[in-house]
Design a protein around this motif. Structure first.
Motif, PDB file in Angstrom:
ATOM      1  N   THR A  72    -129.283 -49.514   4.976  1.00 31.17           N
ATOM      2  CA  THR A  72    -129.381 -48.206   5.617  1.00 31.17           C
ATOM      3  C   THR A  72    -128.689 -47.174   4.741  1.00 31.17           C
ATOM      4  O   THR A  72    -127.506 -47.298   4.427  1.00 31.17           O
ATOM      5  CB  THR A  72    -128.715 -48.231   7.010  1.00 31.17           C
ATOM      6  OG1 THR A  72    -129.374 -49.207   7.822  1.00 31.17           O
ATOM      7  CG2 THR A  72    -128.806 -46.871   7.680  1.00 31.17           C
ATOM      8  N   ALA A  73    -129.437 -46.156   4.337  1.00 28.80           N
ATOM      9  CA  ALA A  73    -128.885 -45.075   3.511  1.00 28.80           C
ATOM     10  C   ALA A  73    -128.664 -43.845   4.378  1.00 28.80           C
ATOM     11  O   ALA A  73    -129.374 -43.615   5.366  1.00 28.80           O
ATOM     12  CB  ALA A  73    -129.842 -44.743   2.372  1.00 28.80           C
ATOM     13  N   GLU A 124    -128.594 -45.519  -5.915  1.00 28.60           N
ATOM     14  CA  GLU A 124    -127.420 -45.740  -6.757  1.00 28.60           C
ATOM     15  C   GLU A 124    -127.264 -44.637  -7.793  1.00 28.60           C
ATOM     16  O   GLU A 124    -126.154 -44.155  -8.032  1.00 28.60           O
ATOM     17  CB  GLU A 124    -127.528 -47.111  -7.423  1.00 28.60           C
ATOM     18  CG  GLU A 124    -127.458 -48.266  -6.429  1.00 28.60           C
ATOM     19  CD  GLU A 124    -127.556 -49.617  -7.111  1.00 28.60           C
ATOM     20  OE1 GLU A 124    -127.719 -49.662  -8.343  1.00 28.60           O
ATOM     21  OE2 GLU A 124    -127.468 -50.643  -6.399  1.00 28.60           O
ATOM     22  N   SER A 125    -128.362 -44.215  -8.405  1.00 22.83           N
ATOM     23  CA  SER A 125    -128.267 -43.178  -9.436  1.00 22.83           C
ATOM     24  C   SER A 125    -127.867 -41.830  -8.856  1.00 22.83           C
ATOM     25  O   SER A 125    -127.242 -41.017  -9.540  1.00 22.83           O
ATOM     26  CB  SER A 125    -129.602 -43.046 -10.174  1.00 22.83           C
ATOM     27  OG  SER A 125    -130.623 -42.580  -9.302  1.00 22.83           O
ATOM     28  N   ARG A 126    -128.218 -41.591  -7.605  1.00 22.00           N
ATOM     29  CA  ARG A 126    -127.872 -40.322  -6.936  1.00 22.00           C
ATOM     30  C   ARG A 126    -126.568 -40.426  -6.152  1.00 22.00           C
ATOM     31  O   ARG A 126    -126.168 -39.453  -5.514  1.00 22.00           O
ATOM     32  CB  ARG A 126    -128.996 -39.919  -5.976  1.00 22.00           C
ATOM     33  CG  ARG A 126    -130.349 -39.677  -6.637  1.00 22.00           C
ATOM     34  CD  ARG A 126    -130.388 -38.349  -7.367  1.00 22.00           C
ATOM     35  NE  ARG A 126    -131.743 -38.036  -7.776  1.00 22.00           N
ATOM     36  CZ  ARG A 126    -132.598 -37.278  -7.083  1.00 22.00           C
ATOM     37  NH1 ARG A 126    -132.218 -36.769  -5.913  1.00 22.00           N
ATOM     38  NH2 ARG A 126    -133.803 -37.034  -7.520  1.00 22.00           N
ATOM     39  N   ALA A 127    -125.914 -41.591  -6.180  1.00 21.97           N
ATOM     40  CA  ALA A 127    -124.662 -41.818  -5.439  1.00 21.97           C
ATOM     41  C   ALA A 127    -124.843 -41.545  -3.947  1.00 21.97           C
ATOM     42  O   ALA A 127    -123.971 -40.967  -3.288  1.00 21.97           O
ATOM     43  CB  ALA A 127    -123.535 -40.967  -6.004  1.00 21.97           C
ATOM     44  N   ILE A 128    -125.984 -41.975  -3.406  1.00 22.95           N
ATOM     45  CA  ILE A 128    -126.247 -41.833  -1.970  1.00 22.95           C
ATOM     46  C   ILE A 128    -125.540 -42.974  -1.244  1.00 22.95           C
ATOM     47  O   ILE A 128    -125.721 -44.150  -1.588  1.00 22.95           O
ATOM     48  CB  ILE A 128    -127.759 -41.888  -1.677  1.00 22.95           C
ATOM     49  CG1 ILE A 128    -128.499 -40.805  -2.456  1.00 22.95           C
ATOM     50  CG2 ILE A 128    -128.022 -41.754  -0.178  1.00 22.95           C
ATOM     51  CD1 ILE A 128    -128.092 -39.396  -2.112  1.00 22.95           C
ATOM     52  N   PRO A 129    -124.714 -42.694  -0.245  1.00 23.84           N
ATOM     53  CA  PRO A 129    -124.028 -43.769   0.479  1.00 23.84           C
ATOM     54  C   PRO A 129    -125.021 -44.669   1.218  1.00 23.84           C
ATOM     55  O   PRO A 129    -126.057 -44.195   1.708  1.00 23.84           O
ATOM     56  CB  PRO A 129    -123.131 -43.031   1.477  1.00 23.84           C
ATOM     57  CG  PRO A 129    -123.086 -41.622   1.016  1.00 23.84           C
ATOM     58  CD  PRO A 129    -124.355 -41.361   0.291  1.00 23.84           C
ATOM     59  N   ALA A 156    -121.849 -49.990   0.061  1.00 24.48           N
ATOM     60  CA  ALA A 156    -122.102 -49.449  -1.268  1.00 24.48           C
ATOM     61  C   ALA A 156    -122.195 -47.945  -1.156  1.00 24.48           C
ATOM     62  O   ALA A 156    -122.736 -47.415  -0.208  1.00 24.48           O
ATOM     63  CB  ALA A 156    -123.393 -50.014  -1.833  1.00 24.48           C
ATOM     64  N   GLY A 157    -121.671 -47.248  -2.138  1.00 22.79           N
ATOM     65  CA  GLY A 157    -121.701 -45.803  -2.097  1.00 22.79           C
ATOM     66  C   GLY A 157    -120.524 -45.225  -1.348  1.00 22.79           C
ATOM     67  O   GLY A 157    -120.272 -44.035  -1.413  1.00 22.79           O
ATOM     68  N   CYS A 158    -119.806 -46.049  -0.589  1.00 20.69           N
ATOM     69  CA  CYS A 158    -118.588 -45.574   0.060  1.00 20.69           C
ATOM     70  C   CYS A 158    -117.670 -46.754   0.308  1.00 20.69           C
ATOM     71  O   CYS A 158    -118.119 -47.871   0.505  1.00 20.69           O
ATOM     72  CB  CYS A 158    -118.892 -44.841   1.377  1.00 20.69           C
ATOM     73  SG  CYS A 158    -119.715 -45.819   2.617  1.00 20.69           S
ATOM     74  N   ASP A 159    -116.391 -46.507   0.299  1.00 20.31           N
ATOM     75  CA  ASP A 159    -115.418 -47.580   0.462  1.00 20.31           C
ATOM     76  C   ASP A 159    -115.265 -48.000   1.904  1.00 20.31           C
ATOM     77  O   ASP A 159    -114.889 -49.125   2.202  1.00 20.31           O
ATOM     78  CB  ASP A 159    -114.049 -47.127  -0.082  1.00 20.31           C
ATOM     79  CG  ASP A 159    -114.111 -46.830  -1.569  1.00 20.31           C
ATOM     80  OD1 ASP A 159    -113.456 -45.879  -1.994  1.00 20.31           O
ATOM     81  OD2 ASP A 159    -114.823 -47.557  -2.280  1.00 20.31           O
ATOM     82  N   ASP A 160    -115.530 -47.119   2.824  1.00 20.78           N
ATOM     83  CA  ASP A 160    -115.362 -47.399   4.240  1.00 20.78           C
ATOM     84  C   ASP A 160    -116.434 -46.625   4.984  1.00 20.78           C
ATOM     85  O   ASP A 160    -116.574 -45.424   4.814  1.00 20.78           O
ATOM     86  CB  ASP A 160    -113.967 -46.957   4.696  1.00 20.78           C
ATOM     87  CG  ASP A 160    -113.677 -47.337   6.138  1.00 20.78           C
ATOM     88  OD1 ASP A 160    -114.638 -47.529   6.906  1.00 20.78           O
ATOM     89  OD2 ASP A 160    -112.489 -47.423   6.489  1.00 20.78           O
ATOM     90  N   ALA A 161    -117.209 -47.329   5.834  1.00 19.75           N
ATOM     91  CA  ALA A 161    -118.295 -46.659   6.543  1.00 19.75           C
ATOM     92  C   ALA A 161    -117.781 -45.618   7.518  1.00 19.75           C
ATOM     93  O   ALA A 161    -118.528 -44.780   7.993  1.00 19.75           O
ATOM     94  CB  ALA A 161    -119.144 -47.699   7.290  1.00 19.75           C
ATOM     95  N   SER A 162    -116.506 -45.634   7.837  1.00 16.39           N
ATOM     96  CA  SER A 162    -115.971 -44.672   8.796  1.00 16.39           C
ATOM     97  C   SER A 162    -115.336 -43.471   8.121  1.00 16.39           C
ATOM     98  O   SER A 162    -114.882 -42.554   8.787  1.00 16.39           O
ATOM     99  CB  SER A 162    -114.924 -45.360   9.689  1.00 16.39           C
ATOM    100  OG  SER A 162    -113.816 -45.761   8.916  1.00 16.39           O
ATOM    101  N   ALA A 163    -115.298 -43.479   6.818  1.00 11.06           N
ATOM    102  CA  ALA A 163    -114.683 -42.374   6.092  1.00 11.06           C
ATOM    103  C   ALA A 163    -115.574 -41.969   4.947  1.00 11.06           C
ATOM    104  O   ALA A 163    -116.406 -42.742   4.482  1.00 11.06           O
ATOM    105  CB  ALA A 163    -113.310 -42.797   5.553  1.00 11.06           C
ATOM    106  N   PRO A 164    -115.461 -40.746   4.456  1.00 17.18           N
ATOM    107  CA  PRO A 164    -116.299 -40.313   3.342  1.00 17.18           C
ATOM    108  C   PRO A 164    -115.873 -40.983   2.056  1.00 17.18           C
ATOM    109  O   PRO A 164    -114.765 -41.498   1.931  1.00 17.18           O
ATOM    110  CB  PRO A 164    -116.032 -38.803   3.289  1.00 17.18           C
ATOM    111  CG  PRO A 164    -114.661 -38.651   3.854  1.00 17.18           C
ATOM    112  CD  PRO A 164    -114.540 -39.708   4.901  1.00 17.18           C
ATOM    113  N   PRO A 165    -116.760 -41.005   1.041  1.00 11.92           N
ATOM    114  CA  PRO A 165    -116.384 -41.548  -0.249  1.00 11.92           C
ATOM    115  C   PRO A 165    -115.213 -40.800  -0.842  1.00 11.92           C
ATOM    116  O   PRO A 165    -114.970 -39.634  -0.540  1.00 11.92           O
ATOM    117  CB  PRO A 165    -117.658 -41.354  -1.094  1.00 11.92           C
ATOM    118  CG  PRO A 165    -118.763 -41.178  -0.106  1.00 11.92           C
ATOM    119  CD  PRO A 165    -118.140 -40.545   1.098  1.00 11.92           C
TER     120      PRO A 165
END
Length: 531
Positions: A504-505, A275-280, A18-27
């Protein structure tokens, strides 16, 4: 027969991102993915003290998250398929009766003191675990029934058990059976707990100060990652600093302000803010034993089956969903649904307060003046000592049990105090969960001749658990695990509550963060992008 990998029949729960499409790449919002780069010290927040960072001894997640960075294992386990794949062992043979396991190690591997990782080192490690005895909380159970260890060639080791051992190959992938240099094995158990650890992993230990921090630095010549690793060579990070921050609000604030990079324990009340802050963040269900209460049956009245069964009936697990994380769910078995050979046993976990009252009436427990049941002058009252951030769950459970006349006293304290009481068997109800991507975790915890959290005598369930560790046919093993799980619930040896999940955020600059098969963090592929 030769095995280069061994798939288990049931895949683990899918990694939720959540917050990113791939944990190895940035959103996507951060633009085009950047190439990984070396450098930086990752600041990671824990919610409690690791206590003992030796993975041969420690059993809590904070300790094992540290240990995973210091030591490598013979094999690794794929987090999505459960397949056992090469790591320090390039390939292996398993005898037809699953009693003898021969591993052939890759060459050129060394501990951080320069000594070789070879067959003799594996033998020394496993023999050292046996010598630790009860201190080897998890690792000792993985080696139960060990008969002999041979070194037929410098880079080979043959491990033989008295009986078939269906769980051992998966056990060889855990950090609990990770490898350390002889310099470590020669230290006392206490010295090892406090940081006298020389491993072969991608990081080395610099310092450990209780209730403050653990500091690791990169090993510059590391070159033998797991076959699941996303890159070769040394780790991207220069180091890792684990900071002990018990307060959830402080962890959240430190993440938002950039004082830490990773929060390993996000509180339920903070999920909306992320979620409101778009934190990965990444989330994943934990395989293994769900959060539960285990009755100490050496103490009256928990030695009465009717009392234990009444406690199970009094619990409304569906009501827990309103206060646990949306990444968690009420327990439907003693095993989490992401565990191989899980079966839905929710029919034995139905909320039945009237049934609970009838059982307690029949056992001679009558309501007192304040509603709490009494028999022979004794109140039906139990204390739970805990350290986890689970107060809302336990408070709701407290209310539910009171409705049938049972008093639950809650005592939140430190992990060290809880661990000390549990080690001394000074508890009525033990609140815990245990993560492992293999159903043998039941034998680890409940076997009467093993860890025996119930402090009970041998019963039918023990025979089922022992046979399940020996039988090789997958369907027969499934039948045994299912039967043992059902009996543990029916006889009140365990009061399942809810499934664990790890959330984990992390900051936008953190890339490549991911969980391994036991839902613990592996930082070898993690890197820091410019802020």
């Amino acid at each position: 027969m030769i095995h280069r990998s061994l798939p288990l029949l049931l895949a683990l729960g899918t990694l939720a991102l959540a917050g990113c499409d791939d944990a190895s790449a940035p959103p996507t919002a951060l633009g085009a993915p950047q190439a990984p780069a070396h450098g930086g010290v990752l600041k990671v927040a824990f919610d409690g003290d690791p206590l003992c960072i030796d993975p041969h001894q420690g059993g809590n997640n904070t300790a094992l998250n540290v240990g995973r960075q210091l030591t490598d294992s013979l094999t690794d386990q794929h987090p999505e398929t459960s397949e056992i794949v090469p790591w320090l062992a390039e390939h292996w043979e398993v005898s037809e009766d699953s009693r003898r396991f021969t591993f052939h190690l890759r060459g050129g591997v060394s501990f951080s003191d320069g000594t070789p990782v070879d067959g003799a080192a594996v033998k020394a490690n496993f023999e050292a675990i046996q010598k630790l005895g009860a201190l080897a909380q998890l690792s000792g159970t993985y080696l139960a029934g060990l008969k002999s260890i041979e070194v037929p060639a410098p880079l080979s080791v043959a491990i033989e058990f008295e009986q078939p051992n269906a769980q051992f190959l998966q056990a060889s992938s855990t950090m609990s059976l990770g490898l350390f240099a002889r310099a470590t094995l020669e230290k006392t158990s206490e010295e090892r707990c406090q940081g006298a650890l020389v491993g072969s992993g991608p990081f080395v230990l610099d310092s450990f100060v209780h209730n403050q921090h653990v500091r690791l630095s990169q090993r510059a010549d590391y070159a033998w990652p797991s076959s699941l690793a996303r890159h070769q060579g040394r780790a991207w990070l220069d180091g890792i600093e684990f900071l002990v921050i018990p307060e959830s609000g402080v962890r959240l604030g430190s993440l938002l302000s950039g004082q830490i990079d990773v929060n390993t324990s996000v509180a339920v009340q903070d999920e909306g803010i992320l979620e409101s802050r778009a934190i990965p963040f990444i989330a994943r269900p934990n395989p293994g034993i769900v959060f539960n209460l285990a009755p100490n049956q050496s103490r009256a009245p928990l030695d009465q089956t009717a009392v234990r069964q009444a406690l199970n009936k009094a619990i409304d697990r569906n009501e827990l969903q309103g206060i646990i994380s949306r990444h968690q769910k009420p327990a439907s078995s003693v095993l989490a649904s992401s565990t191989p050979f899980y079966r839905d046993d929710s029919q034995y976990l139905t909320h039945d307060p009237e049934g609970a009252r009838q059982l307690l009436d029949g056992a001679g427990w009558q309501p007192g003046d304040d509603g709490i049941r009494v028999r022979d002058g004794q109140r039906l009252s139990f204390q739970v000592d805990y350290w986890q951030a689970s107060t809302p769950v336990l408070e709701l459970l407290q209310q539910q049990l009171r409705q049938v006349g049972v008093e639950l006293r809650l005592n939140k304290t430190s992990i060290s105090q809880v661990s000390a009481k549990n080690s001394e068997r000074d508890y009525s109800l033990w609140f815990f969960n245990l993560t492992r991507a293999d159903p043998d975790v039941l034998r680890t915890v409940f076997l009467a001749s093993g860890r025996n959290v119930n402090q009970r005598d041998d019963t039918e369930v023990d025979h089922l658990l022992e046979e399940s560790s020996r039988v090789l046919d997958p369907e027969r093993r499934r039948e045994l695990i299912e039967a043992a799980s059902r009996l543990l619930i029916e006889e009140g040896h365990v009061l399942p509550l809810y499934e664990a999940a790890t959330l984990t955020a992390f900051g936008q600059q953190v890339r490549g963060l991911h969980y391994e098969a036991s839902t613990r963090l592996q930082f070898f592929d993690t890197w820091l992008a410019p802020r």
